[in-house]
Design a protein around this motif. Sequence first.
Motif, short mmCIF file in Angstrom:
data_model
loop_
_atom_site.label_atom_id
_atom_site.label_comp_id
_atom_site.label_asym_id
_atom_site.label_seq_id
_atom_site.Cartn_x
_atom_site.Cartn_y
_atom_site.Cartn_z
N ALA A 81 -36.47 35.23 18.91
CA ALA A 81 -35.21 34.53 19.21
C ALA A 81 -35.41 33.49 20.32
CB ALA A 81 -34.14 35.54 19.60
N LYS A 82 -36.24 33.79 21.29
CA LYS A 82 -36.48 32.85 22.38
C LYS A 82 -37.22 31.61 21.88
CE LYS A 82 -36.26 36.18 26.15
NZ LYS A 82 -36.93 36.80 27.30
N PHE A 83 -38.11 31.79 20.93
CA PHE A 83 -38.76 30.62 20.33
C PHE A 83 -37.72 29.74 19.63
CE2 PHE A 83 -42.60 32.96 21.07
CZ PHE A 83 -43.62 32.02 21.09
N GLY A 84 -36.80 30.39 18.93
CA GLY A 84 -35.77 29.62 18.23
C GLY A 84 -34.81 28.92 19.17
N ALA A 85 -34.50 29.56 20.30
CA ALA A 85 -33.58 28.95 21.25
C ALA A 85 -34.22 27.80 22.01
CB ALA A 85 -33.09 30.01 22.25
N PHE A 86 -35.53 27.87 22.21
CA PHE A 86 -36.23 26.86 23.02
C PHE A 86 -36.70 25.67 22.18
CE2 PHE A 86 -39.16 25.07 26.02
CZ PHE A 86 -38.69 25.46 27.26
N PRO A 95 -34.88 26.82 12.37
CA PRO A 95 -34.57 27.26 11.00
C PRO A 95 -35.48 28.38 10.51
CG PRO A 95 -34.56 24.86 11.16
CD PRO A 95 -35.11 25.36 12.45
N ASN A 96 -36.79 28.26 10.80
CA ASN A 96 -37.72 29.30 10.37
C ASN A 96 -37.47 30.62 11.09
OD1 ASN A 96 -39.00 27.47 8.67
ND2 ASN A 96 -40.46 26.82 10.24
N ILE A 97 -37.15 30.52 12.37
CA ILE A 97 -36.87 31.73 13.14
C ILE A 97 -35.63 32.43 12.59
CG2 ILE A 97 -36.16 32.60 15.41
CD1 ILE A 97 -39.10 31.88 15.27
N MET A 98 -34.62 31.66 12.20
CA MET A 98 -33.40 32.26 11.67
C MET A 98 -33.68 32.98 10.35
SD MET A 98 -30.54 29.37 12.68
CE MET A 98 -29.19 30.36 12.05
N VAL A 99 -34.59 32.45 9.55
CA VAL A 99 -34.97 33.12 8.30
C VAL A 99 -35.61 34.48 8.62
CG1 VAL A 99 -36.52 33.03 6.32
CG2 VAL A 99 -35.24 31.00 6.99
N LEU A 100 -36.51 34.50 9.61
CA LEU A 100 -37.17 35.75 9.99
C LEU A 100 -36.17 36.74 10.58
CD1 LEU A 100 -40.45 34.33 11.60
CD2 LEU A 100 -40.13 35.21 9.28
N LEU A 101 -35.23 36.24 11.37
CA LEU A 101 -34.22 37.13 11.95
C LEU A 101 -33.34 37.72 10.87
CD1 LEU A 101 -33.12 35.16 15.15
CD2 LEU A 101 -34.51 37.23 15.06
N LYS A 102 -33.07 36.95 9.84
CA LYS A 102 -32.23 37.45 8.73
C LYS A 102 -32.93 38.61 8.02
CE LYS A 102 -28.81 35.52 5.64
NZ LYS A 102 -28.24 34.27 5.09
N ARG A 103 -34.24 38.50 7.89
CA ARG A 103 -34.99 39.61 7.30
C ARG A 103 -34.91 40.87 8.18
NH1 ARG A 103 -40.63 36.48 5.65
NH2 ARG A 103 -39.71 34.99 4.16
N TYR A 105 -28.81 37.72 17.78
CA TYR A 105 -29.54 36.47 18.00
C TYR A 105 -29.32 35.47 16.86
CZ TYR A 105 -32.03 38.92 21.75
OH TYR A 105 -32.34 39.60 22.90
N PHE A 106 -29.20 35.98 15.64
CA PHE A 106 -29.00 35.08 14.50
C PHE A 106 -27.71 34.28 14.67
CE2 PHE A 106 -27.15 34.11 10.37
CZ PHE A 106 -28.22 33.45 9.74
N TYR A 107 -26.63 34.96 15.02
CA TYR A 107 -25.35 34.27 15.11
C TYR A 107 -25.25 33.39 16.36
CZ TYR A 107 -23.68 36.69 11.00
OH TYR A 107 -23.54 37.12 9.71
N VAL A 108 -25.97 33.76 17.42
CA VAL A 108 -26.01 32.87 18.59
C VAL A 108 -26.73 31.58 18.22
CG1 VAL A 108 -26.92 32.55 20.92
CG2 VAL A 108 -25.87 34.72 20.28
N LEU A 109 -27.87 31.69 17.51
CA LEU A 109 -28.61 30.50 17.09
C LEU A 109 -27.83 29.69 16.07
CD1 LEU A 109 -32.24 31.94 16.76
CD2 LEU A 109 -31.35 30.49 18.59
N ASP A 110 -27.06 30.39 15.27
CA ASP A 110 -26.28 29.71 14.23
C ASP A 110 -25.11 28.92 14.82
OD1 ASP A 110 -25.97 29.15 11.47
OD2 ASP A 110 -24.26 30.51 11.40
#
Length: 892
Positions: free
Chosen positions: A503-508, A514-522, A538-543
């Motif tokens: 999640a920190k990679f996705g936020a930074f 987008p790729n991080i959100m796919v992994l988080l969804k899994r 984390y998914f909904y915060v990034l979304d």
Amino acid sequence: MAYYNTGKRGEKKDDESAGNRYANPDRSVALQKARIFNDTPINVSKCIPVATEILYMLNQGEQLTAKEATNFFFAITKLFQSPNPTLRRLVFLGIKELCSVAEDVLIVTSSLMKDMTGKEESFRAPAIRALCRIVDPSMLQSIERYMKQAIVDKSPSVASAALYSSLQLARGPGIEIVKRWGNEIQEATNSDNPMVQYHALGLLYLIRKSDRSAVNKLIAKFTTGRYLKSPLAVCLLIQIVAKIIQEESTLGITTASHFDFLETCLRHKNEMVVYEGAHALVNLRHSTGRDLGPAISVLQLFCSSAKPTIRYTAVRTLSQVAMTHPAAVTACNMDLENLITDSNRSIATLAITTLLKTGNESNVDRLMKQITSFMSDISDEFKVVVVQAVKALCLKFPKKHSLMMTYLATMLREEGGYEFKKALVDTLITIVEDNVDAKETGLTHLCEFIEDCEHVNLAVRILALLGREGPKTRHPSKYIRYIYNRVILENASVRAAAVTAMAKFGAFNEELRPNIMVLLKRCMMDQDDEVRDRATYYFYVLDSHQAALYNQFILTPLQVSIVSLERALQTYLTTPAEEPFDLRSVPIAAEPLTVEEKRPRSEAREERAQTGAGGGGAKDSAKATTLLDSYVEQFKNIPQIAALGPLFKSSAPIQLTESETEYVVTCIKHTFAQDIVFQFDCINTLNDQILENVFVNVESQDPAFVINGTIHCPKLECNVKGTTYTRICLPKDDSGATGTFGCTLKFLVKDCDPATGEVDSEEGYEDEYVLEDIEVTLADHMQRTIVPNFGSAWEEFGEENENTGTYALNQYKKLQDAVDNFVTFFGMQPLDRTEKVPDDKNSHLLVMSGVFRGNFNVLVRCKFILAENGVAMQLQVRSDDPDINQAIIESM
């Protein structure tokens, strides 16, 4: 414990091949065998092995129930009928082992007293030891006369047993009775027997240690004369003197005669005494200004001793000294290099690690090669010592990080226990956090390690580091594979840590989001609820596609005192309240700072590396209690201060007097929302005076500061710390938040008897003592906080919330000096290691974050430029409140 062999001569070979005949005993069978103790007449040859087997079983940790212990106790006491010395000694051992579990043990008192006062010398000493283990304080008076006689007995074994037993009694409720035996104990210190003299000195110190005057007389007697002939007693005296030096140093007292005694011991004829003296000198915390040369010279001579134990103790002590005084050990480098090839691998290991602490950059390569040659031959304990030395070397020579990290990575792939692997991970994490050039290499080594890591704690720590440092690297995407593998292959704790790191990679990094959100969804389909909840959160915060939410809920850690948060939540749940819980009421703590670690993070980290302490584990966090928490607990019992609201910040102690003066005063500044409380800790060093109604009169020339109440200290006895408080209301205008306060200690003096402390007359006289001024600075209103993504947080405030200023700092000739000064001045947290200036730079950008009193977030950018006539600085401040910006600008 002696083992009794009942086998015949012809069976000796079979016995030896069978090993320990008492190993793996069956408890029930062994206790059944104890029935033989009831036989009449007593069969000594059969009773001895049975008693030995049961005592061996107890010595190995076997626990008996109260009933079993009582039955065995009464069975073994029947063996008092036998005069056999071996069997009787086993009886005494059994009584001592069982007295704390068995019931009605006092029934054996008469038998023990008979042996204690009997003519059989071999029975008297163990009988005394056993008797003193079972008697209670109410019975001590009945044996007092016998104990006095035993202490001065002509037999050394009896006298030593009596002294040692008295020592045990004096550590409990029997100390008042033992104190009455002072004359006999004093006489025993004149014994020619080394053990008797040693035990007598230890007991004499124990019963006098609460009386400083009596202890000083004891030290003066034995250090100036030639009373002590026992090397053990001299070693004990050295330890007592060293302890007194440390205690007196905290009170600002320096006794030269004590140091002279320790240095005299360096010329003693006994090696044990010489080493103890050297060890005491180099380990005195408050003797840093003392010349370590004589002690180091003695340890240097020990390095060439023919005895391995002497060489080991010398090298081990030099290794410890090298942590704090590496320059002092440099003179021994030649002797240490000779020990690298020592046949004892422990000595060789310590020699190399000491050289690593004291060596220079040119011989690092050679030392590392020598270490590699024998690492497989030493235990994990010494491997950890080597790793800690490498950590200190990495901080000392950052340009050698490539060599060091290769060496550490090689050891990570080798076999080893948890402590060894933890030390390696600690070192790599330290290098990654402190050396920008080593970041990517270190993260790669750690990623490879967690592929086969069997320790959950280490895997979680490495994943946390990857989430913190990985997004800031040039190629952050290469770490995602290692992190997601943990989601697939590891247990729930590691999977949860991996989700947070991703999640920190996705936020930074926007391109990775987008790729991080796919992994988080899994991960939202995971079997463990903690993993699912984190992934969903984390998914909904990034979304949300809001940078402010990324910073607040993903990147920025919870920066409050955990202990205070727990306490505040418990209070909120147990107290009826209509308003929701306010997190701002909890004291801020960016990271736990223990009482010994009140300093900037980078400085504390470096010191931990030098002292070999690991950092950051769950064990460390569990033990860490912040200074703020201790002060909050302290103020709960002071209504006048508790009413001021949540404590915002407390300063480090400030000396207001010289340490050698008759009154020693330190001040701690406690900042609240609208007030500052000065806590004055006072010590009266005069033993012929008692001070009463003690307080500090605080004055300010700035009328904006209002002195609003003082809590007096009722009485201040000699060398007993007392505390008084003064409350100061802060100006409502934050721009006037700094000022200087004059302080005068005022009190009522009453003369007293130096020996007893009794007051000569109830009438005293008023007196005062002028103290140093106290400055309230900007740092007193600021708490450190950590902002992982400074750039995003800076833009979030916007230019409309910014104030700027330009300053000429002609007093500084180096950029690093200016940076260090302003980090201290602002009291804020330097980010991204910008507190360190590269040697070859003429300009530098320092960025810091903090929270101003009242919970206002503040960010600062300081651009330093080195000019011919000094340093120029451009200051930019952004915060939640423009008045705070102006206050910071005006404080310059």
